[in-house]
Design an enzyme around this catalytic site. Structure first.
Site, mmCIF file in Angstrom:
data_model
loop_
_atom_site.group_PDB
_atom_site.id
_atom_site.type_symbol
_atom_site.label_atom_id
_atom_site.label_comp_id
_atom_site.label_asym_id
_atom_site.label_seq_id
_atom_site.Cartn_x
_atom_site.Cartn_y
_atom_site.Cartn_z
ATOM 1 N N ASP A 184 -65.186 4.290 97.014
ATOM 2 C CA ASP A 184 -65.232 4.377 95.265
ATOM 3 C C ASP A 184 -64.406 3.089 94.838
ATOM 4 O OD1 ASP A 184 -62.764 5.124 96.486
ATOM 5 O OD2 ASP A 184 -62.506 6.907 95.736
ATOM 6 N N TRP A 187 -22.991 7.381 76.267
ATOM 7 C CA TRP A 187 -21.939 6.233 75.659
ATOM 8 C C TRP A 187 -20.796 6.258 76.719
ATOM 9 C CZ3 TRP A 187 -16.853 7.674 74.115
ATOM 10 C CH2 TRP A 187 -16.242 6.432 73.659
ATOM 11 N N ASP A 227 -12.575 -8.911 66.345
ATOM 12 C CA ASP A 227 -13.573 -7.980 66.372
ATOM 13 C C ASP A 227 -13.753 -7.283 65.260
ATOM 14 O OD1 ASP A 227 -14.855 -5.250 67.670
ATOM 15 O OD2 ASP A 227 -15.031 -6.715 69.304
ATOM 16 N N ASP A 228 -14.187 -6.211 65.125
ATOM 17 C CA ASP A 228 -14.621 -5.278 63.946
ATOM 18 C C ASP A 228 -13.257 -5.305 62.735
ATOM 19 O OD1 ASP A 228 -15.776 -3.744 61.932
ATOM 20 O OD2 ASP A 228 -16.156 -1.974 63.488
ATOM 21 N N ARG A 267 -21.741 7.041 62.209
ATOM 22 C CA ARG A 267 -20.759 6.196 61.998
ATOM 23 C C ARG A 267 -20.704 5.942 60.445
ATOM 24 N NH1 ARG A 267 -18.366 0.604 64.343
ATOM 25 N NH2 ARG A 267 -16.538 1.705 65.394
ATOM 26 N N LYS A 275 -20.241 -11.949 68.859
ATOM 27 C CA LYS A 275 -20.506 -10.614 69.537
ATOM 28 C C LYS A 275 -21.252 -9.924 68.370
ATOM 29 C CE LYS A 275 -17.860 -6.562 70.988
ATOM 30 N NZ LYS A 275 -16.655 -5.926 71.187
ATOM 31 N N ASP A 292 -23.105 -6.667 67.561
ATOM 32 C CA ASP A 292 -22.696 -5.076 67.747
ATOM 33 C C ASP A 292 -24.157 -4.442 67.166
ATOM 34 O OD1 ASP A 292 -21.881 -2.954 68.891
ATOM 35 O OD2 ASP A 292 -19.967 -3.182 67.928
ATOM 36 N N ASN A 318 -24.442 -0.235 66.333
ATOM 37 C CA ASN A 318 -23.502 1.131 66.481
ATOM 38 C C ASN A 318 -24.303 2.276 66.408
ATOM 39 O OD1 ASN A 318 -21.101 0.589 68.265
ATOM 40 N ND2 ASN A 318 -20.654 -1.144 66.278
ATOM 41 N N CYS A 320 -24.125 -6.305 72.271
ATOM 42 C CA CYS A 320 -23.340 -5.143 72.378
ATOM 43 C C CYS A 320 -23.926 -4.145 71.576
ATOM 44 C CB CYS A 320 -21.891 -5.572 71.838
ATOM 45 S SG CYS A 320 -20.728 -3.997 71.606
ATOM 46 N N ASP A 354 -18.263 0.716 76.419
ATOM 47 C CA ASP A 354 -16.586 0.914 75.685
ATOM 48 C C ASP A 354 -15.685 1.605 76.552
ATOM 49 O OD1 ASP A 354 -17.420 -0.310 73.597
ATOM 50 O OD2 ASP A 354 -18.019 1.494 72.398
HETATM 51 C C1 DGJ Z 1 -18.530 -0.903 69.457
HETATM 52 C C2 DGJ Z 1 -18.204 -2.051 70.414
HETATM 53 O O1 DGJ Z 1 -18.723 -1.683 71.727
HETATM 54 C C3 DGJ Z 1 -16.609 -2.195 70.780
HETATM 55 O O2 DGJ Z 1 -16.422 -3.166 71.694
HETATM 56 C C4 DGJ Z 1 -16.211 -2.603 69.369
HETATM 57 O O3 DGJ Z 1 -16.814 -3.830 69.054
HETATM 58 C C5 DGJ Z 1 -16.389 -1.659 68.086
HETATM 59 N N1 DGJ Z 1 -17.986 -1.244 68.284
HETATM 60 C C6 DGJ Z 1 -15.956 -2.143 66.887
HETATM 61 O O4 DGJ Z 1 -16.427 -1.324 65.851
#
Ligand code: DGJ
Length: 736
Positions: free
Chosen positions: A60, A204, A371-372, A448, A481, A483, A485, A531, A553
């Site tokens: 085949d 997560w 960061d944030d 969030r 970075k 991100d 979320n 991220c 995280d």
């Molecule tokens: C999720 C990231 O994984 C953390 O490292 C950090 O940057 C927070 N967000 C900030 O809101």
């Protein structure tokens, strides 16, 4: 020659250093799969053994349906091993392509039209992909005469890495548009169905656990319909012989170079044949293909090894380090960074960050990342995403003043952004409420407290890019970075007509890629890290833009052992964002030794995520030792061959792996005691990958030992007796 073709038999043989992949076209014009495994030694251009090989295959697979008898066409379709399975004529396995051409018919019959061999690897416009000028690419042309669709199957052969990359292009040569309801990037029909399956699962904070099971009858699939590749299931699967181990046996690794919805599926049919497919998830995918248009599916990567799972891993690492990751930092030591997230969360200002920079500079740390929380009115995670302007209350004089001050203190400077998102409480959302993904007249679910921007729309990404790139330019930012979320929900676009809503998921991913391409083009010296709530978008697609991705995280050193081990199944150590953080760990509340935290982070990109101004003198001394160690070992860790030695279990409650230099001149062994067991004998470890003929010294003991002796007799681990204690041993060559 990587690609050999026998025109008479219409057989195509793709060779890498240790593997061969053979496909052929039968008398009916069907493209079929013939072989994939250890390298077949018949070479020599004409492939004179091709006829012999064909006679080994079932009737085949090589023959056409007799012209006088179409009565068993369904059977042929059902049993044929296809290069790209099609629905409607009798192949009842998972189809690779589905087209809605308006007629309501399902059947597709793509027949062979011809081929071309291209030197190098054509880029996939708008998509990430592996690259090389040296490899060869086979393009198989198939056509569907009724719908006037053409299909191009691409196979690029990376000889050294034992890899073959696949993609598919669909062209509409008809006069009217149609909808592609699914387009798989890869189909692999294997005759031998006795296989195991490995996939990577998680959540997560618990990303990429390795899960192995038997390929059973029926279908087993993993996938994501979250809009991102996801924490839960990574776009990777390996098929392997049931007795394959870390070091022995045949393994086929399959990975998707894509960051959105995906389907990866294996299916064992009634005959014990296995079909593996990988591609964009068909869920809510409906790509409108206008007359004269084409659609390019994302790339899927196949690697083969007969050296077990470890061999597969090393092939992936070599392919990605050499042919996927780009930019200035690909082959360079990255600056040791300190990120303020776990040090301050949202509670910081310019003075605080300067004090961290000042302290860090004296410890060998080279870059501060803010960061944030630096923009709009952001003091918690409820507001301001989208308002990419400095929060003047926290940062008087803006980002530039802060960045200049950090540089005066001797550090480079980087920032965090989350470009794909907007909070309802933001000026951006108040100005443009229709810029988010949303079903008309329906409430949009928040996560969030944020909405997802419709990044598939040019005007949206242009404005976000304009805002963020202005800050980068003005403040001379050296690291970003990026991100992301939340998962995508309510996926629809305000501007797309109803027959284009099925394009929104993929357009979103293309939009992210376009923005990231702009970023790395406009700022070629930027160190870029992706991220997504930790490692929610850790995939080969993202690695085309950023040489590193934040792994998780969960920064607890013991948890990180398994997260990083699972990640390293496919992705190189040089890509894994890993930091030393505070104890008790903020996520797990576990206290681990400072040395172990350094050791575990050292096998990723390495950095810190704690408030250095609050450390003891002893801890600061340890940072100095660790930053020195980073400089000593990072070249080896970034570029060496990775070997898993021990995976922690009830009987072996410790973790051990090695990185061996390509020239085998040195190696680094990492051992961590995950749990101490009373009344247990000492631990013996059998190193791997060393040069058997060479003699090595070991950093923790006297004497000179041959590679042969070390790998056969093994070494006793001295020290690292208590829970969570670790140990690094450096092997270096004495003489040849
Ligand atoms: C999720 C990231 O994984 C953390 O490292 C950090 O940057 C927070 N967000 C900030 O809101």
């Amino acid at each position: 020659m990587a690609i050999q073709i026998n025109e008479t038999y219409r057989v195509f043989k793709l060779d890498t250093k240790h593997s061969s992949y053979v496909l052929g076209v039968n008398g009916d014009g069907y493209a079929g799969h013939m072989y994939y495994g250890d390298r077949l030694t018949f070479d020599g251009g004409e492939m004179s053994d091709t006829g012999n090989m064909l006679s080994l295959l079932g009737a085949d697979q090589k023959n056409s349906i007799p012209a006088d008898s179409q009565r068993e066409k369904v059977n042929l379709h059902d049993t044929f091993l296809w290069e790209y399975g099609m629905p409607g004529y009798g192949d009842f396995r998972e189809p690779c392509l589905e087209v809605d051409a308006g007629s309501g018919e399902e059947a597709l019959e793509f027949l062979y039209k011809g081929y071309e061999v291209v030197k190098g690897k054509p880029a996939l416009e708008g998509l990430p992909s592996t690259f090389s000028d040296d490899c060869e690419t086979l393009v198989l042309h198939l056509s569907e005469s009724d719908l006037k669709l053409e299909l191009k199957l691409y196979y690029s052969v990376f000889e050294e890495e034992d890899a073959i990359t696949r993609t598919v292009v669909v062209e509409n040569h008809g006069g009217i548009s149609c909808h592609l309801e699914r387009v798989m990037s890869l189909c692999l029909d294997l005759r031998d169905g006795g296989l195991d399956l490995i996939t990577l699962h998680g959540a997560w904070g618990r990303e990429r656990n390795v899960y192995r099971r038997e390929v059973g009858e029926g279908k087993q699939s993993i996938g994501s319909i979250r809009g991102v590749s996801s924490h839960q299931e990574n776009p990777f699967m390996a098929l392997l012989e049931p007795d394959a181990t870390e070091d022995t046996g045949r393994v086929y690794g399959i990975n998707f170079v894509y960051s959105g919805n995906f389907l990866a599926q294996v299916e064992k049919n009634q005959f014990g044949h296995v079909r593996a497919v990988m591609g964009i998830h068909p869920y809510h995918f409906s790509w409108k293909l206008g007359a004269g248009e084409s659609f390019t599916a994302p790339e899927a990567v196949l690697v083969y090894s007969s050296q077990g799972i470890g061999g597969m891993t090393r092939n992936f690492h070599d392919l990605y380090r050499g042919h996927l990751i780009r930019g200035m930092y690909r082959d360079r030591k990255r600056p040791i960074l300190i990120n303020n997230w776990e040090a301050t969360y949202f509670d910081f200002n310019t003075e605080k960050l300067w004090s961290i920079a000042e302290e860090a500079a004296g410890l060998g740390i080279e870059m501060l990342v803010m960061d944030d929380g630096w923009f709009g009115k952001r003091n918690d995670d409820n507001s301001s995403l989208g308002d990419w302007f400095a929060n003047e209350e926290k940062l008087p004089g803006g980002v530039k003043r802060l960045a200049d001050g950090v540089r005066e203190r001797g550090l480079k400077f980087g920032i965090w952004v989350e470009p794909e998102m907007v909070n309802p409480d933001s000026d951006l959302y108040r100005e443009h409420p229709d810029w988010i993904l949303q079903y008309r007249d329906r409430e949009v679910s928040r996560s969030r407290n944020q909405y997802v921007l419709d990044i598939g729309r040019k005007e949206v990404r242009d404005e976000i890019y304009r805002r963020i790139s202005r800050v980068i330019k003005e403040a001379g930012i050296e690291y970003v970075k990026w991100d992301m979320n939340r998962s995508l929900t309510n996926v629809a676009s305000h501007t797309a007509p109803s027959d284009e809503q099925g394009m929104v998921y993929h357009r979103y991913v293309l939009g992210v890629y376009e923005m990231q391409e702009r970023l790395v083009t406009d700022f070629p010296e930027l160190l870029f890290e992706n991220c997504s709530s930790g490692g929610g978008r850790f995939d080969a697609g993202m690695l085309y833009y950023s040489p590193q991705i934040w792994c998780s995280d969960d920064t607890d050193a013991i948890e990180r052992l398994s997260i990083q081990r699972g990640t390293a199944m496919v992705y190189p150590l040089s890509t894994m964002g890993a930091h030393v953080s505070d104890c008790p760990n903020h996520a797990t509340h576990r206290t681990t030794p400072f040395d172990t935290r350094g050791q575990v982070a050292l096998c990723g990109t390495f950095g810190y995520e704690l408030d250095v101004t609050k450390l003891t003198a002893e801890e600061k001394e340890k940072i100095k030792e660790q930053t020195d160690m980073y400089h000593k070992y990072n070249d080896l860790i970034r570029s060496g061959d990775y070997y898993r030695i021990v995976v922690p279990s009830e009987k072996t409650p410790y973790d051990c792996y090695m990185v061996v230099a390509k020239d085998q001149s040195e190696a680094l062994l990492s051992f961590v005691r995950v749990m101490h067991r009373i009344n247990s004998w000492g631990v013996r470890i059998w190193p791997k990958g060393l040069d058997t003929a060479a003699e090595y010294r070991l950093s923790d003991r006297d004497g000179i030992y041959s590679g042969n002796m070390l790998m056969n007799v093994g070494i006793e681990i001295n020290g690292a007796q208590k829970d969570f204690e670790g140990k690094l041993i450096h092997f270096y060559k004495e003489r040849k």
